[in-house]
Design an enzyme around this catalytic site. Structure first.
Site, PDB file in Angstrom:
ATOM      1  N   ARG A   1      -9.299   8.279  -0.857  1.00  0.00           N
ATOM      2  CA  ARG A   1     -10.262   8.688   0.172  1.00  0.00           C
ATOM      3  C   ARG A   1     -11.145   9.825  -0.327  1.00  0.00           C
ATOM      4  NH1 ARG A   1     -10.373   7.830   5.605  1.00  0.00           N
ATOM      5  NH2 ARG A   1      -9.060   6.129   6.309  1.00  0.00           N
TER       6      ARG A   1
ATOM      7  N   ARG B   1      -6.960  12.925   1.121  1.00  0.00           N
ATOM      8  CA  ARG B   1      -5.880  13.349   2.018  1.00  0.00           C
ATOM      9  C   ARG B   1      -4.509  12.820   1.577  1.00  0.00           C
ATOM     10  NH1 ARG B   1      -7.320   9.967   7.455  1.00  0.00           N
ATOM     11  NH2 ARG B   1      -9.327  10.956   7.084  1.00  0.00           N
TER      12      ARG B   1
ATOM     13  N   ASN C   1       0.852  -1.190   0.000  1.00  0.00           N
ATOM     14  CA  ASN C   1       0.000   0.000   0.000  1.00  0.00           C
ATOM     15  C   ASN C   1       0.892   1.246   0.000  1.00  0.00           C
ATOM     16  OD1 ASN C   1      -1.428   2.266   1.071  1.00  0.00           O
ATOM     17  ND2 ASN C   1      -3.074   0.905   1.704  1.00  0.00           N
TER      18      ASN C   1
ATOM     19  N   HIS D   1      -3.658  -4.530   7.750  1.00  0.00           N
ATOM     20  CA  HIS D   1      -3.702  -3.425   8.700  1.00  0.00           C
ATOM     21  C   HIS D   1      -2.736  -3.609   9.863  1.00  0.00           C
ATOM     22  CE1 HIS D   1      -5.715   0.406   9.420  1.00  0.00           C
ATOM     23  NE2 HIS D   1      -5.244   0.236  10.639  1.00  0.00           N
TER      24      HIS D   1
ATOM     25  N   GLU E   1     -10.994  -9.301   3.091  1.00  0.00           N
ATOM     26  CA  GLU E   1      -9.730  -8.986   3.760  1.00  0.00           C
ATOM     27  C   GLU E   1     -10.047  -8.810   5.241  1.00  0.00           C
ATOM     28  OE1 GLU E   1      -7.205  -6.039   1.907  1.00  0.00           O
ATOM     29  OE2 GLU E   1      -6.361  -5.471   3.853  1.00  0.00           O
TER      30      GLU E   1
ATOM     31  N   HIS F   1      -5.608   3.720  -1.721  1.00  0.00           N
ATOM     32  CA  HIS F   1      -6.926   4.090  -1.201  1.00  0.00           C
ATOM     33  C   HIS F   1      -7.224   5.539  -1.592  1.00  0.00           C
ATOM     34  CE1 HIS F   1      -9.577   4.327   2.716  1.00  0.00           C
ATOM     35  NE2 HIS F   1     -10.244   4.684   1.635  1.00  0.00           N
TER      36      HIS F   1
ATOM     37  N   THR G   1      -8.232   3.473   8.517  1.00  0.00           N
ATOM     38  CA  THR G   1      -9.486   2.725   8.448  1.00  0.00           C
ATOM     39  C   THR G   1      -9.717   1.972   9.751  1.00  0.00           C
ATOM     40  OG1 THR G   1      -8.966   2.444   6.118  1.00  0.00           O
ATOM     41  CG2 THR G   1     -10.819   1.183   6.980  1.00  0.00           C
TER      42      THR G   1
ATOM     43  N   GLU H   1      -8.648   0.684  -3.263  1.00  0.00           N
ATOM     44  CA  GLU H   1      -9.441   0.716  -2.022  1.00  0.00           C
ATOM     45  C   GLU H   1     -10.363   1.914  -2.056  1.00  0.00           C
ATOM     46  OE1 GLU H   1      -8.037   0.924   2.120  1.00  0.00           O
ATOM     47  OE2 GLU H   1      -6.442  -0.341   1.394  1.00  0.00           O
TER      48      GLU H   1
ATOM     49  N   HIS I   1       0.932   6.284   1.832  1.00  0.00           N
ATOM     50  CA  HIS I   1       1.631   7.255   2.685  1.00  0.00           C
ATOM     51  C   HIS I   1       2.846   7.898   2.029  1.00  0.00           C
ATOM     52  CE1 HIS I   1      -1.370   6.740   5.591  1.00  0.00           C
ATOM     53  NE2 HIS I   1      -1.183   5.438   5.642  1.00  0.00           N
TER      54      HIS I   1
HETATM   55  N1  PXP Z   1      -5.759  -3.091   3.967  1.00  0.00           N
HETATM   56  C1  PXP Z   1      -6.714  -2.146   4.076  1.00  0.00           C
HETATM   57  C2  PXP Z   1      -8.086  -2.479   3.600  1.00  0.00           C
HETATM   58  C3  PXP Z   1      -6.422  -0.877   4.603  1.00  0.00           C
HETATM   59  O1  PXP Z   1      -7.384   0.046   4.724  1.00  0.00           O
HETATM   60  C4  PXP Z   1      -5.109  -0.602   4.998  1.00  0.00           C
HETATM   61  C5  PXP Z   1      -4.765   0.743   5.559  1.00  0.00           C
HETATM   62  O2  PXP Z   1      -4.964   1.714   4.647  1.00  0.00           O
HETATM   63  C6  PXP Z   1      -4.138  -1.597   4.845  1.00  0.00           C
HETATM   64  C7  PXP Z   1      -4.508  -2.851   4.352  1.00  0.00           C
HETATM   65  C8  PXP Z   1      -2.711  -1.380   5.185  1.00  0.00           C
HETATM   66  O3  PXP Z   1      -2.570  -1.089   6.528  1.00  0.00           O
HETATM   67  P1  PXP Z   1      -1.223  -0.488   7.044  1.00  0.00           P
HETATM   68  O4  PXP Z   1      -0.999   0.796   6.316  1.00  0.00           O
HETATM   69  O5  PXP Z   1      -1.456  -0.311   8.499  1.00  0.00           O
HETATM   70  O6  PXP Z   1      -0.147  -1.496   6.744  1.00  0.00           O
END
Ligand code: PXP
Length: 260
Positions: free
Chosen positions: A54, A58, A16, A203, A160, A52, A110, A79, A19
């Site tokens: 949003r 953001r 992901n 997550h 998931e 994602h 999330t 996402e 960030h």
């Molecule tokens: N899976 C989903 C559905 C998420 O919303 C997120 C966080 O955006 C992640 C995985 C990844 O989580 P993390 O950034 O904490 O590794």
């Protein structure tokens, strides 16, 4: 069937890159570029890229989604919240996968899973349209039987499981809760597979806490972001991904190549 009887299967790693965009947007600059991060992640062996979009934009922007989709050869897991605005974007983009998540403006990340059971009437037509458009729909849910059965009745092929509670318990050294959560994920991943779902998890995973999750044999994919992007500051994104992949492979009993 006991867990030991399952064939060994490598876990897929979805990276992901949200960030990277968070850092970019903190200064309103054009860098660091999440598209570049997606390309580096692909080179490092990521099996997919998760982003994602949003509602408040953001981090990831609409343009990022388009560019990432056009720049990578591995699957894009888009996402999104289950809104008509996002549905239109997904139907136009046609990503490999769409992961439906709950979204609150005030949250930092999330929190909790989608209420697949309570949201049936709202979600059903959306999941059908996304499926017809060629995207594999995944529902980001709490690991409970009710939510798994709701995913089946909605016709979603993938779920998931939200691993945040385990990861928070691990960070807080609450071993009793961490153990209980892992047991729940194991049982629900098994049930999900038996119900015909492909089961992913995501997550809060880090180098320190990933192994017990990666050992759950019914899981097919982990989605990991925040930790990897943070670690990239110190080691580079490629090394961070290689190390995570190595830990995941080791948890599954596969020999992993050397990582610096
Ligand atoms: N899976 C989903 C559905 C998420 O919303 C997120 C966080 O955006 C992640 C995985 C990844 O989580 P993390 O950034 O904490 O590794």
């Amino acid at each position: 069937m006991s867990f030991a009887a399952l064939p060994k299967r490598k876990l897929r790693l979805g990276v992901n890159i949200d960030h990277v965009a968070t850092v970019r947007n903190a200064r309103g600059s054009s860098y660091p570029d999440p598209v570049r991060a997606a390309i580096v992640a692909q080179k490092a062996g990521a099996d997919g890229i998760t982003a994602h979009l949003r509602e408040d934009r953001r981090h990831i922007s609409d343009e990022d989604i388009r560019k990432i989709h056009n720049s990578i050869d591995i699957p894009l897991n888009f996402e999104m919240a289950a809104t008509s605005e996002m549905l239109d974007i997904a139907l136009e983009t046609k990503p490999h996968a769409v992961c439906l998540v709950p979204e609150k403006r005030e949250e930092k990340t999330t929190e909790g899973g989608l209420d697949a059971a309570g949201g049936h009437n709202h979600l059903a037509p959306m999941i059908r349209q996304l499926g017809e458009s060629g995207s594999r729909v995944s529902l980001f849910i709490e690991a409970t039987e009710i939510q798994l059965r709701a995913a089946v009745s909605l016709g979603a092929p993938v779920v998931e499981l939200h691993t945040g509670t385990y990861c928070d318990a691990f960070a807080g050294n609450n071993q009793i809760l961490a153990k209980a959560e892992l047991k729940r994920y194991q049982e629900m991943a098994r049930l999900g597979s038996e119900l015909g779902l492909e089961v992913h998890a995501g997550h809060g995973m880090t180098f320190d806490n990933v192994k017990p999750i990666a050992e759950i044999p019914d899981l097919v994919e982990l989605n990991i972001g925040h930790f990897l992007i943070g670690e990239a500051i110190f080691t580079g994104l490629e090394d961070a991904i290689l190390k995570m992949r190595k830990l995941m492979d080791e948890a599954r009993g596969f020999e992993a190549g050397p990582v610096s």
